[in-house]
Write a protein that holds these residues in place. Sequence first.
Motif, mmCIF file in Angstrom:
data_model
loop_
_atom_site.group_PDB
_atom_site.id
_atom_site.type_symbol
_atom_site.label_atom_id
_atom_site.label_comp_id
_atom_site.label_asym_id
_atom_site.label_seq_id
_atom_site.Cartn_x
_atom_site.Cartn_y
_atom_site.Cartn_z
ATOM 1 N N LEU A 100 0.820 -1.207 0.000
ATOM 2 C CA LEU A 100 0.000 0.000 0.000
ATOM 3 C C LEU A 100 0.855 1.259 0.000
ATOM 4 C CD1 LEU A 100 -2.727 1.438 0.231
ATOM 5 C CD2 LEU A 100 -2.612 1.095 2.713
ATOM 6 N N GLY A 101 1.919 1.254 0.808
ATOM 7 C CA GLY A 101 2.775 2.434 0.875
ATOM 8 C C GLY A 101 3.442 2.725 -0.459
ATOM 9 N N ASN A 102 3.947 1.702 -1.119
ATOM 10 C CA ASN A 102 4.617 1.915 -2.409
ATOM 11 C C ASN A 102 3.631 2.368 -3.480
ATOM 12 O OD1 ASN A 102 7.590 1.174 -2.340
ATOM 13 N ND2 ASN A 102 6.715 -0.615 -1.332
ATOM 14 N N LEU A 103 2.444 1.768 -3.522
ATOM 15 C CA LEU A 103 1.470 2.164 -4.530
ATOM 16 C C LEU A 103 0.979 3.590 -4.316
ATOM 17 C CD1 LEU A 103 -0.692 -1.060 -4.965
ATOM 18 C CD2 LEU A 103 1.097 -0.170 -6.472
ATOM 19 N N VAL A 104 0.748 3.974 -3.051
ATOM 20 C CA VAL A 104 0.303 5.352 -2.762
ATOM 21 C C VAL A 104 1.399 6.340 -3.127
ATOM 22 C CG1 VAL A 104 -0.317 6.951 -0.924
ATOM 23 C CG2 VAL A 104 -1.390 4.695 -1.018
ATOM 24 N N ASP A 105 2.645 6.032 -2.743
ATOM 25 C CA ASP A 105 3.750 6.929 -3.095
ATOM 26 C C ASP A 105 3.865 7.085 -4.602
ATOM 27 O OD1 ASP A 105 4.374 7.317 -0.459
ATOM 28 O OD2 ASP A 105 5.963 5.811 -0.393
ATOM 29 N N ASN A 106 3.710 5.977 -5.327
ATOM 30 C CA ASN A 106 3.806 6.028 -6.788
ATOM 31 C C ASN A 106 2.664 6.862 -7.378
ATOM 32 O OD1 ASN A 106 5.057 4.717 -9.334
ATOM 33 N ND2 ASN A 106 2.878 4.315 -9.569
ATOM 34 N N ALA A 107 1.438 6.700 -6.831
ATOM 35 C CA ALA A 107 0.295 7.460 -7.333
ATOM 36 C C ALA A 107 0.431 8.943 -7.024
ATOM 37 C CB ALA A 107 -0.991 6.895 -6.736
ATOM 38 N N VAL A 108 0.867 9.277 -5.805
ATOM 39 C CA VAL A 108 1.040 10.690 -5.429
ATOM 40 C C VAL A 108 2.092 11.335 -6.300
ATOM 41 C CG1 VAL A 108 1.832 12.224 -3.593
ATOM 42 C CG2 VAL A 108 0.224 10.377 -3.068
#
Length: 537
Positions: free
Chosen positions: A427-435
């Motif tokens: 979740l952290g990696n996907l959110v960082d990538n999306a942001v």
Amino acid sequence: MWSRGARRPTLAGQLLLLQLAVIAVVLAIVAVISLRQSTASFADDRGSRMRSVAEYLANVAVVRSEVGDSGARRTLAPAIDRALRLSGATTVSIADPDGIVVASSDPGDVGRPAVLEESRVREGRGWSGDVTVDGERAVAAHAPILDDRGELVGLSIAEQDYPSTWARLTDAASDLALFLGVGAALGVAGSYLVSRIVRRRTRGLGPREIATLADHREALLHSIREGVVAVSGEGRVTLLNDGARSLLGLDEDAVGRPVDALGLDPDVVALLTGETETRDAVALVRGRVLVMNHRPASSRGEGIGSVTTMRDRTEVAAVQNQLSSNLSITDTLRAQTHEFANQLHTISGLVQLGEYDEVRSLVGTLSRRRAETDAAVAERVRDPAVAALLVAKSSVAAEAGVTLRLDETSSLPALEPVDSADLTTVLGNLVDNAVDACRGRGDATVTVHLDASDAQVTLTVSDDGPGVPTELRESVFSRGFSTKPDVPGGRGIGLALVRMICTERGGDVTLSSDGDGRDGATFRVQLPREAARDQEH
């Protein structure tokens, strides 16, 4: 064609010598066959003629009447000389019934026993064949001499010595020497040409040097820990060192077998047999993270297969995973610190201005907003670690000018520690990538949806960014890949870690995007829960 130092012949030189020896043997065999054919031809031709001469002499009237006379030596000489001239025989003789020569073209034979060997002429039967006279081989024919009453009164003998070996060879084929010479010359020229080609191909190395290089290559390949796999153009394994055998879990008999018959994952098979160069591809094999580099091989512009190297990066991937989590936490704390500092500066300014009512209103608004955010997350997400991550990431998103929103239909119960740790990393990696994809775009939103069943956890992260082109759908999951050319070298790891975790747990991650700047990108992750995995095993 001789190597330096030890003065040993090179491989090309040894090949030339070997071919010359083969040519010499072939020429010798040809000569022997020709000699045998010439000998057989001479025996047939001269044997028939000697038989005719012996029969002719046995039927001469004077021979029949005078063979038993004491003066036969003198009276029979004209008939013997005539037969000798007509036949070309070496010796023509007449013997009595006991086999003693009474007249002969060779006076030295008179009074000596005739060489009859296997002849049955004394039984009244004609005979022809080979005999040995004074150590010399000859073709002989014997005919019985019968009187008018049919009684045996003498023996007619005609002999011709075999010619010399050279004479027989030249007699068999007058141009045999020419043929042999031309064949030898062509053989030498061809051998020299082949030796030159071999010398050029082997770079002038001798057998010892080639064997030494091969031994060193084997020692080098099997001593390094990194795996090396060579595949032919037909898709068969031609080289497999110990490192690759251990990393891929293959047996010793894998060499020579088709790659697709080794029981490997289809993605690994596709990588090992690919026709394009691949760098730093991440693959999960037998629970280990392998970084693989694939490169096609060619010789003189023609493809001969490919070589793939692989390194075990399981421990490094674990460290990167931990480091990524630590960096995410650091960024989150920095964003929250920055947010709190701005709020404190605002409160401090209002206090200095004496606007105490505004201070109370601002503090109340901030407290109420934080409580609403925490309550909204806590109501839908029961796992503390995941809930805390979402709250923290909202501050990071806000600092980047992006709104992080939790879908209202989300529902996540408390998870096992192992499930919770992997989910927070993903979740952290996907959110960082999306942001990061939405950074700098006005009114951008990142939406997170969480759902869980007894078997798996489903996570969806959608953004309003520019999306991902179709041709890059798989590349974004490669280690080190980034859609931004100016990003530092440390980027391009997050999505690779996401796929690694999903694959290791038996789950999956998919990407859907139009790549046209309108619909952004949507990542959907399915992670099997630990309890369900234990039941399967």
